[in-house]
Design a protein around this motif. Structure first.
Motif, PDB file in Angstrom:
ATOM      1  N   GLU A   1      22.848 -50.326  51.030  1.00 33.24           N
ATOM      2  CA  GLU A   1      23.024 -51.359  50.116  1.00 33.24           C
ATOM      3  C   GLU A   1      21.991 -52.385  49.854  1.00 33.24           C
ATOM      4  N   TYR A   2      21.192 -52.772  50.662  1.00 39.99           N
ATOM      5  CA  TYR A   2      19.776 -53.561  50.385  1.00 39.99           C
ATOM      6  C   TYR A   2      18.924 -52.824  49.287  1.00 39.99           C
ATOM      7  N   ILE A   3      18.764 -51.444  49.554  1.00 40.17           N
ATOM      8  CA  ILE A   3      17.912 -50.640  48.816  1.00 40.17           C
ATOM      9  C   ILE A   3      18.557 -50.354  47.406  1.00 40.17           C
ATOM     10  N   ASN A   4      19.826 -50.107  47.302  1.00 38.02           N
ATOM     11  CA  ASN A   4      20.502 -49.915  45.974  1.00 38.02           C
ATOM     12  C   ASN A   4      20.353 -51.388  45.165  1.00 38.02           C
ATOM     13  N   ALA A   5      20.664 -52.447  45.659  1.00 35.40           N
ATOM     14  CA  ALA A   5      20.507 -53.837  45.153  1.00 35.40           C
ATOM     15  C   ALA A   5      18.920 -53.804  44.572  1.00 35.40           C
ATOM     16  N   LEU A   6      17.963 -53.577  45.367  1.00 33.33           N
ATOM     17  CA  LEU A   6      16.378 -53.670  45.034  1.00 33.33           C
ATOM     18  C   LEU A   6      16.377 -52.646  43.603  1.00 33.33           C
ATOM     19  N   ALA A   7      16.838 -51.422  44.110  1.00 33.09           N
ATOM     20  CA  ALA A   7      16.421 -50.431  42.933  1.00 33.09           C
ATOM     21  C   ALA A   7      17.247 -50.862  41.681  1.00 33.09           C
ATOM     22  N   GLU A   8      18.466 -51.249  41.498  1.00 32.65           N
ATOM     23  CA  GLU A   8      19.109 -51.587  40.320  1.00 32.65           C
ATOM     24  C   GLU A   8      18.809 -52.994  39.827  1.00 32.65           C
ATOM     25  N   SER A   9      18.044 -53.901  40.603  1.00 38.06           N
ATOM     26  CA  SER A   9      17.369 -54.985  39.980  1.00 38.06           C
ATOM     27  C   SER A   9      16.133 -54.687  39.122  1.00 38.06           C
ATOM     28  N   ILE A  10      15.603 -53.497  39.345  1.00 38.84           N
ATOM     29  CA  ILE A  10      14.294 -53.023  39.005  1.00 38.84           C
ATOM     30  C   ILE A  10      14.592 -52.280  37.728  1.00 38.84           C
ATOM     31  N   ARG A  11      15.537 -51.400  37.785  1.00 44.16           N
ATOM     32  CA  ARG A  11      16.120 -50.483  36.906  1.00 44.16           C
ATOM     33  C   ARG A  11      15.796 -50.808  35.407  1.00 44.16           C
ATOM     34  N   PRO A  12      16.376 -52.122  34.991  1.00 45.87           N
ATOM     35  CA  PRO A  12      16.181 -52.311  33.516  1.00 45.87           C
ATOM     36  C   PRO A  12      14.898 -52.619  33.052  1.00 45.87           C
TER      37      PRO A  12
ATOM     38  N   GLN B   1       8.586 -47.885  53.763  1.00 44.09           N
ATOM     39  CA  GLN B   1       9.943 -47.238  53.910  1.00 44.09           C
ATOM     40  C   GLN B   1      10.850 -47.848  52.563  1.00 44.09           C
ATOM     41  N   THR B   2      10.661 -49.223  52.596  1.00 42.17           N
ATOM     42  CA  THR B   2      11.549 -49.824  51.343  1.00 42.17           C
ATOM     43  C   THR B   2      11.042 -49.122  50.059  1.00 42.17           C
ATOM     44  N   THR B   3       9.686 -49.201  49.795  1.00 38.87           N
ATOM     45  CA  THR B   3       9.138 -48.834  48.737  1.00 38.87           C
ATOM     46  C   THR B   3       9.568 -47.032  48.375  1.00 38.87           C
ATOM     47  N   LYS B   4       9.329 -46.429  49.451  1.00 39.51           N
ATOM     48  CA  LYS B   4       9.852 -44.962  49.323  1.00 39.51           C
ATOM     49  C   LYS B   4      11.155 -44.696  48.768  1.00 39.51           C
ATOM     50  N   LEU B   5      11.887 -45.569  49.543  1.00 37.28           N
ATOM     51  CA  LEU B   5      13.578 -45.294  49.396  1.00 37.28           C
ATOM     52  C   LEU B   5      13.791 -45.773  47.932  1.00 37.28           C
ATOM     53  N   VAL B   6      13.507 -47.057  47.520  1.00 42.36           N
ATOM     54  CA  VAL B   6      13.655 -47.543  46.180  1.00 42.36           C
ATOM     55  C   VAL B   6      13.026 -46.529  45.072  1.00 42.36           C
ATOM     56  N   THR B   7      11.845 -46.120  45.239  1.00 34.39           N
ATOM     57  CA  THR B   7      11.299 -45.156  44.127  1.00 34.39           C
ATOM     58  C   THR B   7      12.033 -43.793  44.219  1.00 34.39           C
ATOM     59  N   GLU B   8      12.477 -43.290  45.348  1.00 32.95           N
ATOM     60  CA  GLU B   8      13.190 -41.913  45.425  1.00 32.95           C
ATOM     61  C   GLU B   8      14.602 -42.341  44.521  1.00 32.95           C
ATOM     62  N   LYS B   9      15.149 -43.621  44.815  1.00 29.73           N
ATOM     63  CA  LYS B   9      16.526 -43.909  43.949  1.00 29.73           C
ATOM     64  C   LYS B   9      16.202 -43.997  42.544  1.00 29.73           C
ATOM     65  N   LEU B  10      14.965 -44.486  42.072  1.00 34.61           N
ATOM     66  CA  LEU B  10      14.634 -44.613  40.619  1.00 34.61           C
ATOM     67  C   LEU B  10      13.933 -43.546  39.990  1.00 34.61           C
ATOM     68  N   ASN B  11      13.688 -42.500  40.845  1.00 33.46           N
ATOM     69  CA  ASN B  11      13.177 -41.025  40.405  1.00 33.46           C
ATOM     70  C   ASN B  11      11.597 -41.610  39.643  1.00 33.46           C
TER      71      ASN B  11
END
Length: 351
Positions: free
Chosen positions: A165-176, A231-241
């Motif tokens: 849930e944290y990774i998803n929140a961080l990724a979606e805050s970055i996506r825009p 690990q945070t960076t890896k998971l977020v960047t994977e989610k953002l492709n």
């Protein structure tokens, strides 16, 4: 069970005036988990050298980010408290590791409003484990709890650097922001001394043994800040492709050369020469915008990058009160409640 919830953040001076900043810096820098040298040496360094040399500049830095609502970090934490409170029947309070409101304040408010309190669930607003952030916050809350001989149980939520849930929140805050044209996304994490990494290494041999040690399974990773931010960076960047050449990691707020590298301020100087002209910066070690993001990165960092030849620069705000971050906090607390409830049920059935 009668439960209460405490969200704990770093803290802030009561005002940007020199006297308040001096008081805050003294409390912060005299923490033995921040400057981990013997007390007498720390006392001499902090009160005799560091504070006299820095307090005026620090006060000016705080003045540059201060708002009509006061400290951005404290105000944002109060807003987060309100949002989380909307999701729970249990009372939600906040505490700061340094400054106000103190752990004593938070405990007393819970006890006044919840007579017969059985348990307090503590959520440190630090996703990653480090001596000078997560550990000192938790240990301070424990010390106050023990000193006051409270009868209620204190339960702490563990670092959530890889929580879905944290990774998803961080990724979606970055996506825009990555939907815009940019050359590179820099993950700037708060720096810590390399000796803190070694001190937290339960194996006493794994951490910093090589650049790849963070990718080799080890019990040390439970307390290794460098592994966890990677690990945070890896998971977020994977989610953002994101492709590997579009992002990197650095560490800010360093005091000397024996801190984790690469240094954010140095990278700001180097990146334009490497062809990075349009830069995005995100600071995942902080969940609330504060001096280290608003002044050091959004203001000073931008000047450094543009002066070095960069063309555009944008800092992505911290999670602050992002709806998905509120959702992540709710899930973390609910999971902790379920875990404690399950353990109690098992104990009851055993008896």
């Amino acid at each position: 069970m009668k439960r209460g919830i405490i969200l704990m953040n770093l803290g802030s001076p009561d005002s940007p005036e020199v006297s308040d900043v001096k008081r805050y810096l003294r409390e912060f820098l005299m923490d033995g988990r921040v400057i981990d040298v013997p007390f007498l040496i720390r006392n001499f360094l902090v009160k005799g050298i560091i504070i006299p040399a820095r307090v005026k500049n620090s006060a000016e830095a705080y003045k540059s980010i201060w708002t009509k609502d006061g400290s951005p970090l404290v105000h944002l934490t109060k807003q987060l408290q309100e949002q989380v409170q909307n999701e729970f029947e249990e009372l939600v309070e906040i505490a700061m590791r340094y400054g106000n409101p103190t752990p004593n304040d938070a405990y007393k408010k819970l006890l006044q409003k919840v007579p017969g309190l059985d348990e307090v669930i503590l959520l440190p607003l630090y996703p990653h484990y480090a001596m000078s952030s997560y550990e000192t916050a938790v240990e301070y809350m424990k010390e106050v709890h023990k000193k006051n001989k409270y009868s209620f149980k204190l339960t702490t939520i563990q670092p959530y650097y890889n929580n879905e849930e944290y990774i998803n929140a961080l990724a979606e805050s970055i996506r825009p922001y990555i939907d815009k044209q940019y050359d590179h996304l820099l993950f700037s994490y708060h720096g810590i001394p390399e000796r803190h990494i070694h001190k937290s290494d339960v194996t006493q041999s794994h951490c910093l043994s090589s650049d790849a040690c963070c990718e080799i399974d080890s019990p040390a990773h439970e307390f290794c800040y460098r592994h966890q931010v990677r690990q945070t960076t890896k998971l977020v960047t994977e989610k953002l492709n994101l492709p590997a050449n579009k992002y990197s990691i650095s560490f800010q707020s360093r005091l000397n050369q024996k801190w984790l590298k690469p240094f954010t301020d140095v990278r700001f100087q180097e990146m334009p020469k490497e062809g990075v002209k349009k830069l995005l910066v995100v600071c995942p070690a902080f969940v609330s915008d504060c001096l280290e993001t608003l002044e050091e990165i959004a203001e000073r960092g931008k000047k450094e990058f543009l002066h070095a030849g960069g063309e555009s620069y944008e800092m992505i705000p911290c999670l602050n009160v992002h709806p998905l971050w509120v959702k992540a906090i709710v899930k973390l607390i609910e999971s902790q409640e379920l875990e404690v409830g399950s353990q109690a049920s098992e104990l009851s059935s055993t008896n």
